[in-house]
Motif scaffolding. Structure first.
Motif, PDB file in Angstrom:
ATOM      1  N   ILE A   5       0.833  -1.197   0.000  1.00 56.06           N
ATOM      2  CA  ILE A   5       0.000   0.000   0.000  1.00 56.06           C
ATOM      3  C   ILE A   5       0.872   1.253   0.000  1.00 56.06           C
ATOM      4  O   ILE A   5       0.615   2.214  -0.727  1.00 56.06           O
ATOM      5  CB  ILE A   5      -0.944   0.002   1.220  1.00 56.06           C
ATOM      6  CG1 ILE A   5      -1.993  -1.112   1.068  1.00 56.06           C
ATOM      7  CG2 ILE A   5      -1.625   1.362   1.367  1.00 56.06           C
ATOM      8  CD1 ILE A   5      -2.875  -1.269   2.279  1.00 56.06           C
ATOM      9  N   ARG A   6       1.931   1.230   0.824  1.00 53.09           N
ATOM     10  CA  ARG A   6       2.829   2.383   0.857  1.00 53.09           C
ATOM     11  C   ARG A   6       3.501   2.590  -0.497  1.00 53.09           C
ATOM     12  O   ARG A   6       3.650   3.716  -0.960  1.00 53.09           O
ATOM     13  CB  ARG A   6       3.879   2.187   1.956  1.00 53.09           C
ATOM     14  CG  ARG A   6       3.357   2.440   3.365  1.00 53.09           C
ATOM     15  CD  ARG A   6       4.510   2.638   4.336  1.00 53.09           C
ATOM     16  NE  ARG A   6       5.308   1.433   4.462  1.00 53.09           N
ATOM     17  CZ  ARG A   6       5.086   0.475   5.363  1.00 53.09           C
ATOM     18  NH1 ARG A   6       4.074   0.608   6.213  1.00 53.09           N
ATOM     19  NH2 ARG A   6       5.873  -0.581   5.430  1.00 53.09           N
ATOM     20  N   GLN A   7       3.922   1.474  -1.144  1.00 51.79           N
ATOM     21  CA  GLN A   7       4.555   1.582  -2.452  1.00 51.79           C
ATOM     22  C   GLN A   7       3.580   2.104  -3.490  1.00 51.79           C
ATOM     23  O   GLN A   7       3.931   2.952  -4.311  1.00 51.79           O
ATOM     24  CB  GLN A   7       5.111   0.216  -2.865  1.00 51.79           C
ATOM     25  CG  GLN A   7       6.307  -0.233  -2.044  1.00 51.79           C
ATOM     26  CD  GLN A   7       6.782  -1.621  -2.408  1.00 51.79           C
ATOM     27  OE1 GLN A   7       6.248  -2.239  -3.325  1.00 51.79           O
ATOM     28  NE2 GLN A   7       7.776  -2.117  -1.706  1.00 51.79           N
ATOM     29  N   ASP A   8       2.355   1.604  -3.465  1.00 44.65           N
ATOM     30  CA  ASP A   8       1.343   2.081  -4.408  1.00 44.65           C
ATOM     31  C   ASP A   8       1.066   3.562  -4.183  1.00 44.65           C
ATOM     32  O   ASP A   8       0.902   4.337  -5.125  1.00 44.65           O
ATOM     33  CB  ASP A   8       0.049   1.279  -4.264  1.00 44.65           C
ATOM     34  CG  ASP A   8       0.193  -0.153  -4.766  1.00 44.65           C
ATOM     35  OD1 ASP A   8       1.183  -0.419  -5.467  1.00 44.65           O
ATOM     36  OD2 ASP A   8      -0.665  -0.983  -4.440  1.00 44.65           O
ATOM     37  N   GLY A   9       1.026   3.950  -2.924  1.00 50.15           N
ATOM     38  CA  GLY A   9       0.780   5.353  -2.613  1.00 50.15           C
ATOM     39  C   GLY A   9       1.916   6.237  -3.076  1.00 50.15           C
ATOM     40  O   GLY A   9       1.687   7.338  -3.598  1.00 50.15           O
ATOM     41  N   ALA A  10       3.157   5.761  -2.914  1.00 55.86           N
ATOM     42  CA  ALA A  10       4.314   6.542  -3.361  1.00 55.86           C
ATOM     43  C   ALA A  10       4.312   6.692  -4.870  1.00 55.86           C
ATOM     44  O   ALA A  10       4.623   7.762  -5.398  1.00 55.86           O
ATOM     45  CB  ALA A  10       5.607   5.866  -2.893  1.00 55.86           C
ATOM     46  N   LYS A  11       3.965   5.622  -5.584  1.00 55.92           N
ATOM     47  CA  LYS A  11       3.923   5.690  -7.049  1.00 55.92           C
ATOM     48  C   LYS A  11       2.816   6.628  -7.507  1.00 55.92           C
ATOM     49  O   LYS A  11       2.997   7.394  -8.458  1.00 55.92           O
ATOM     50  CB  LYS A  11       3.705   4.304  -7.641  1.00 55.92           C
ATOM     51  CG  LYS A  11       3.770   4.302  -9.175  1.00 55.92           C
ATOM     52  CD  LYS A  11       3.584   2.920  -9.738  1.00 55.92           C
ATOM     53  CE  LYS A  11       3.773   2.933 -11.263  1.00 55.92           C
ATOM     54  NZ  LYS A  11       2.850   3.882 -11.927  1.00 55.92           N
ATOM     55  N   ALA A  12       1.672   6.572  -6.846  1.00 51.40           N
ATOM     56  CA  ALA A  12       0.575   7.466  -7.213  1.00 51.40           C
ATOM     57  C   ALA A  12       0.983   8.921  -7.026  1.00 51.40           C
ATOM     58  O   ALA A  12       0.668   9.784  -7.856  1.00 51.40           O
ATOM     59  CB  ALA A  12      -0.663   7.143  -6.378  1.00 51.40           C
ATOM     60  N   LEU A  13       1.718   9.190  -5.949  1.00 55.42           N
ATOM     61  CA  LEU A  13       2.175  10.562  -5.701  1.00 55.42           C
ATOM     62  C   LEU A  13       3.191  10.989  -6.754  1.00 55.42           C
ATOM     63  O   LEU A  13       3.144  12.126  -7.251  1.00 55.42           O
ATOM     64  CB  LEU A  13       2.797  10.651  -4.304  1.00 55.42           C
ATOM     65  CG  LEU A  13       3.246  12.045  -3.851  1.00 55.42           C
ATOM     66  CD1 LEU A  13       2.063  13.000  -3.818  1.00 55.42           C
ATOM     67  CD2 LEU A  13       3.907  11.960  -2.479  1.00 55.42           C
ATOM     68  N   GLU A  14       4.101  10.077  -7.119  1.00 53.62           N
ATOM     69  CA  GLU A  14       5.082  10.391  -8.154  1.00 53.62           C
ATOM     70  C   GLU A  14       4.397  10.628  -9.495  1.00 53.62           C
ATOM     71  O   GLU A  14       4.755  11.549 -10.238  1.00 53.62           O
ATOM     72  CB  GLU A  14       6.092   9.258  -8.285  1.00 53.62           C
ATOM     73  CG  GLU A  14       7.198   9.554  -9.306  1.00 53.62           C
ATOM     74  CD  GLU A  14       8.187   8.414  -9.425  1.00 53.62           C
ATOM     75  OE1 GLU A  14       7.887   7.460 -10.162  1.00 53.62           O
ATOM     76  OE2 GLU A  14       9.244   8.486  -8.792  1.00 53.62           O
TER      77      GLU A  14
END
Length: 212
Positions: A5-14
């Motif tokens: 979830i954290r990785q998906d969130g970081a990618k979405a922010l990027e």
């Protein structure tokens, strides 16, 4: 699960940063061509308003594609600030025309180039001199026309690299006045030089961020 979830969130922010970066940097005239029914003035107004940027992006992306889906190297380059992109263009243009300043690089030529283009750009160009194509027309670093040519062709080189990475024209940054550039550029050299200039700029900015 939480890590995913954290990785998906970081990618979405990027992805969001990439989309906003290209939207703000792109030329309104190109955006108008990519979005049916929009003129350049309206594009400029919408791009300047955060609450309208999402709608404008969706209109253009539907026609020409999503820049956040590009390769990792181009994703990272698109996240760089405009001054870093300009430095990459300067390095690319100088590398392309390096042989035009003389094959036997005397100390005075190196000093003249450094004075005009900066020591970092000159250092990069010499490190990638093997990528510079042969030139029939010599250039003089003391002439303003030489600097305009280097800057214009540097922008064109990165634009061609963007195209080789399948980024639509509508998302191209405004590289400035390209009319002073060469009539033709050697395509294999431009793609290699553009990729090298982008990679070096990315690495330097990552290193600077790591030291901060």
């Amino acid at each position: 699960m939480r890590s995913a979830i954290r990785q998906d969130g970081a990618k979405a922010l990027e992805d969001a940063h990439i989309r906003r970066s290209v939207l703000v940097a792109a030329k309104a005239e190109d955006m108008a061509r990519g979005a049916d029914g929009l003129d350049a003035t309206l594009c400029r107004r919408m791009a300047a308003l955060p609450r309208m940027q999402t709608r404008l992006f969706e209109w253009i992306a539907q026609a020409v594609g999503d820049p956040a889906s590009c390769s990792d190297s181009l994703r990272r380059f698109l996240l760089l600030p405009s001054d870093a992109r300009k430095e990459a263009a300067l390095r690319a243009g100088l590398t392309y025309h390096l042989n035009a300043f003389g094959t036997a690089f005397a100390r005075e030529i190196v000093e003249a180039l450094s004075g005009v283009f900066g020591s970092e750009a000159v250092r990069f160009a010499f490190a990638h001199a093997a990528l510079s194509p042969a030139s029939a027309a010599p250039l003089d670093p003391s002439q303003d026309e030489s600097r305009r040519l280097v800057l214009a062709d540097g922008g064109r080189i990165l634009a061609l690299w963007f195209k080789s990475e399948r980024l639509a024209d509508a998302w191209q940054p405004d590289w400035g006045d390209l009319d002073a550039g060469s009539v033709t550029l050697i395509r294999p050299a431009t793609c290699a030089i553009g990729a090298a200039a982008a990679a070096a700029t990315i690495a330097e900015r990552d290193g600077a961020d790591g030291r901060a």
